[in-house]
Motif scaffolding. Structure first.
Motif, PDB file in Angstrom:
ATOM      1  N   VAL A 236      25.577 -60.622  37.503  1.00 14.47           N
ATOM      2  CA  VAL A 236      24.605 -59.830  36.796  1.00 14.47           C
ATOM      3  C   VAL A 236      23.752 -58.599  37.867  1.00 14.47           C
ATOM      4  O   VAL A 236      24.076 -59.742  39.200  1.00 14.47           O
ATOM      5  CB  VAL A 236      23.638 -60.759  35.971  1.00 14.47           C
ATOM      6  CG1 VAL A 236      21.799 -60.458  36.022  1.00 14.47           C
ATOM      7  CG2 VAL A 236      24.187 -61.522  35.162  1.00 14.47           C
ATOM      8  N   VAL A 237      23.822 -57.573  38.384  1.00 14.23           N
ATOM      9  CA  VAL A 237      22.667 -57.012  38.995  1.00 14.23           C
ATOM     10  C   VAL A 237      21.244 -57.043  38.575  1.00 14.23           C
ATOM     11  O   VAL A 237      21.377 -56.488  37.207  1.00 14.23           O
ATOM     12  CB  VAL A 237      23.661 -55.641  38.952  1.00 14.23           C
ATOM     13  CG1 VAL A 237      23.123 -55.057  40.146  1.00 14.23           C
ATOM     14  CG2 VAL A 237      25.230 -55.997  39.432  1.00 14.23           C
ATOM     15  N   THR A 238      20.487 -57.325  39.682  1.00 13.57           N
ATOM     16  CA  THR A 238      18.886 -56.722  39.238  1.00 13.57           C
ATOM     17  C   THR A 238      18.726 -55.911  39.905  1.00 13.57           C
ATOM     18  O   THR A 238      19.055 -55.520  41.296  1.00 13.57           O
ATOM     19  CB  THR A 238      18.102 -58.236  39.458  1.00 13.57           C
ATOM     20  OG1 THR A 238      18.648 -59.384  38.724  1.00 13.57           O
ATOM     21  CG2 THR A 238      17.051 -58.056  39.589  1.00 13.57           C
ATOM     22  N   TYR A 239      17.397 -54.575  39.791  1.00 11.55           N
ATOM     23  CA  TYR A 239      18.225 -53.378  40.038  1.00 11.55           C
ATOM     24  C   TYR A 239      15.603 -53.976  40.143  1.00 11.55           C
ATOM     25  O   TYR A 239      14.884 -54.550  39.161  1.00 11.55           O
ATOM     26  CB  TYR A 239      17.266 -52.451  39.078  1.00 11.55           C
ATOM     27  CG  TYR A 239      19.230 -52.025  39.206  1.00 11.55           C
ATOM     28  CD1 TYR A 239      19.491 -51.646  40.045  1.00 11.55           C
ATOM     29  CD2 TYR A 239      19.652 -52.681  37.964  1.00 11.55           C
ATOM     30  CE1 TYR A 239      21.294 -51.405  39.998  1.00 11.55           C
ATOM     31  CE2 TYR A 239      21.359 -52.653  37.838  1.00 11.55           C
ATOM     32  CZ  TYR A 239      21.588 -51.447  38.998  1.00 11.55           C
ATOM     33  OH  TYR A 239      23.217 -50.999  38.303  1.00 11.55           O
ATOM     34  N   THR A 240      15.265 -53.713  41.359  1.00 12.37           N
ATOM     35  CA  THR A 240      14.047 -53.267  41.337  1.00 12.37           C
ATOM     36  C   THR A 240      13.657 -51.829  41.761  1.00 12.37           C
ATOM     37  O   THR A 240      14.276 -51.088  42.985  1.00 12.37           O
ATOM     38  CB  THR A 240      13.121 -54.010  43.116  1.00 12.37           C
ATOM     39  OG1 THR A 240      13.820 -55.669  42.499  1.00 12.37           O
ATOM     40  CG2 THR A 240      11.766 -53.599  42.423  1.00 12.37           C
ATOM     41  N   TYR A 241      12.143 -51.501  41.125  1.00 13.51           N
ATOM     42  CA  TYR A 241      11.994 -50.268  41.048  1.00 13.51           C
ATOM     43  C   TYR A 241      10.439 -50.375  41.818  1.00 13.51           C
ATOM     44  O   TYR A 241       9.571 -50.761  40.619  1.00 13.51           O
ATOM     45  CB  TYR A 241      12.006 -49.487  40.049  1.00 13.51           C
ATOM     46  CG  TYR A 241      12.965 -49.415  39.335  1.00 13.51           C
ATOM     47  CD1 TYR A 241      14.015 -48.412  38.965  1.00 13.51           C
ATOM     48  CD2 TYR A 241      14.066 -50.475  38.109  1.00 13.51           C
ATOM     49  CE1 TYR A 241      15.185 -48.272  39.187  1.00 13.51           C
ATOM     50  CE2 TYR A 241      14.846 -50.935  37.813  1.00 13.51           C
ATOM     51  CZ  TYR A 241      15.818 -49.922  37.830  1.00 13.51           C
ATOM     52  OH  TYR A 241      16.920 -49.672  36.780  1.00 13.51           O
ATOM     53  N   THR A 242      10.242 -49.404  42.732  1.00 14.44           N
ATOM     54  CA  THR A 242       8.653 -49.429  42.482  1.00 14.44           C
ATOM     55  C   THR A 242       8.294 -47.704  41.686  1.00 14.44           C
ATOM     56  O   THR A 242       9.097 -46.248  42.881  1.00 14.44           O
ATOM     57  CB  THR A 242       8.156 -49.158  44.495  1.00 14.44           C
ATOM     58  OG1 THR A 242       8.513 -51.245  44.573  1.00 14.44           O
ATOM     59  CG2 THR A 242       7.229 -49.110  43.984  1.00 14.44           C
ATOM     60  N   VAL A 243       7.250 -47.748  41.234  1.00 13.49           N
ATOM     61  CA  VAL A 243       6.512 -46.572  41.013  1.00 13.49           C
ATOM     62  C   VAL A 243       5.136 -46.578  41.291  1.00 13.49           C
ATOM     63  O   VAL A 243       4.239 -46.958  41.425  1.00 13.49           O
ATOM     64  CB  VAL A 243       6.774 -46.429  39.188  1.00 13.49           C
ATOM     65  CG1 VAL A 243       6.093 -45.066  38.556  1.00 13.49           C
ATOM     66  CG2 VAL A 243       8.228 -47.228  38.605  1.00 13.49           C
ATOM     67  N   THR A 244       5.225 -44.905  41.729  1.00 19.55           N
ATOM     68  CA  THR A 244       4.206 -45.086  42.411  1.00 19.55           C
ATOM     69  C   THR A 244       3.132 -43.754  42.094  1.00 19.55           C
ATOM     70  O   THR A 244       3.989 -42.147  41.725  1.00 19.55           O
ATOM     71  CB  THR A 244       4.169 -44.492  44.030  1.00 19.55           C
ATOM     72  OG1 THR A 244       4.652 -45.734  44.154  1.00 19.55           O
ATOM     73  CG2 THR A 244       2.806 -44.510  45.865  1.00 19.55           C
TER      74      THR A 244
END
Length: 100
Positions: free
Chosen positions: A1-9
Motif C-alpha cells: 500500500v502506498v500513501t499519498y499526501t496532497y495539499t490544496v491551497t
C-alpha cells in the motif's frame, strides 16, 4: 500500500466552498487538516489517499504516476485545478527460482 499526501491551497482572493480532491489512483481520501467545507484565500487543506500496488504495477516497465486535481466553487462558479503529479510508484520485479 502506498500513501499519498496532497495539499490544496486557495491561491485566489475569494473564499472557496465545496473543496474536494480527485486522485487518479488513490482511494479512501481522508482530510488530514484544514476545513474542506470552505477555504479562505491563502488557506490550505491536506488530504491523504492510499493505493495498493498490484502485480501489474510491479511487472510494468512504466511505473504509475499519481496525479490529482482539486475542485471547488468560487464567486465565479465551479473551478478545477490543473492536474498535479505528486509521486511515482516504483516497484521492481524480482525474478527468482530455487530447487531444494
Amino acid at each position: 500500500v502506498v500513501t499519498y499526501t496532497y495539499t490544496v491551497t486557495n491561491t485566489g482572493t475569494s473564499t472557496l466552498s465545496g473543496v474536494a480532491l480527485a486522485p487518479t489512483r488513490g482511494t479512501g481520501v481522508v482530510v488530514l487538516s484544514g476545513a474542506p467545507a470552505s477555504l479562505a484565500p491563502g488557506a490550505s487543506v491536506t488530504y491523504r489517499a492510499t493505493t495498493t500496488v498490484t502485480q501489474a504495477d510491479v511487472d510494468s516497465p512504466d511505473p504509475g504516476t499519481e496525479t490529482a486535481t482539486a475542485s471547488a466553487t468560487g464567486v465565479d462558479g465551479p473551478l478545477t485545478s490543473p492536474p498535479a503529479s505528486v509521486q511515482t510508484v516504483t516497484a521492481a520485479a524480482d525474478d527468482a527460482l530455487s530447487v531444494d
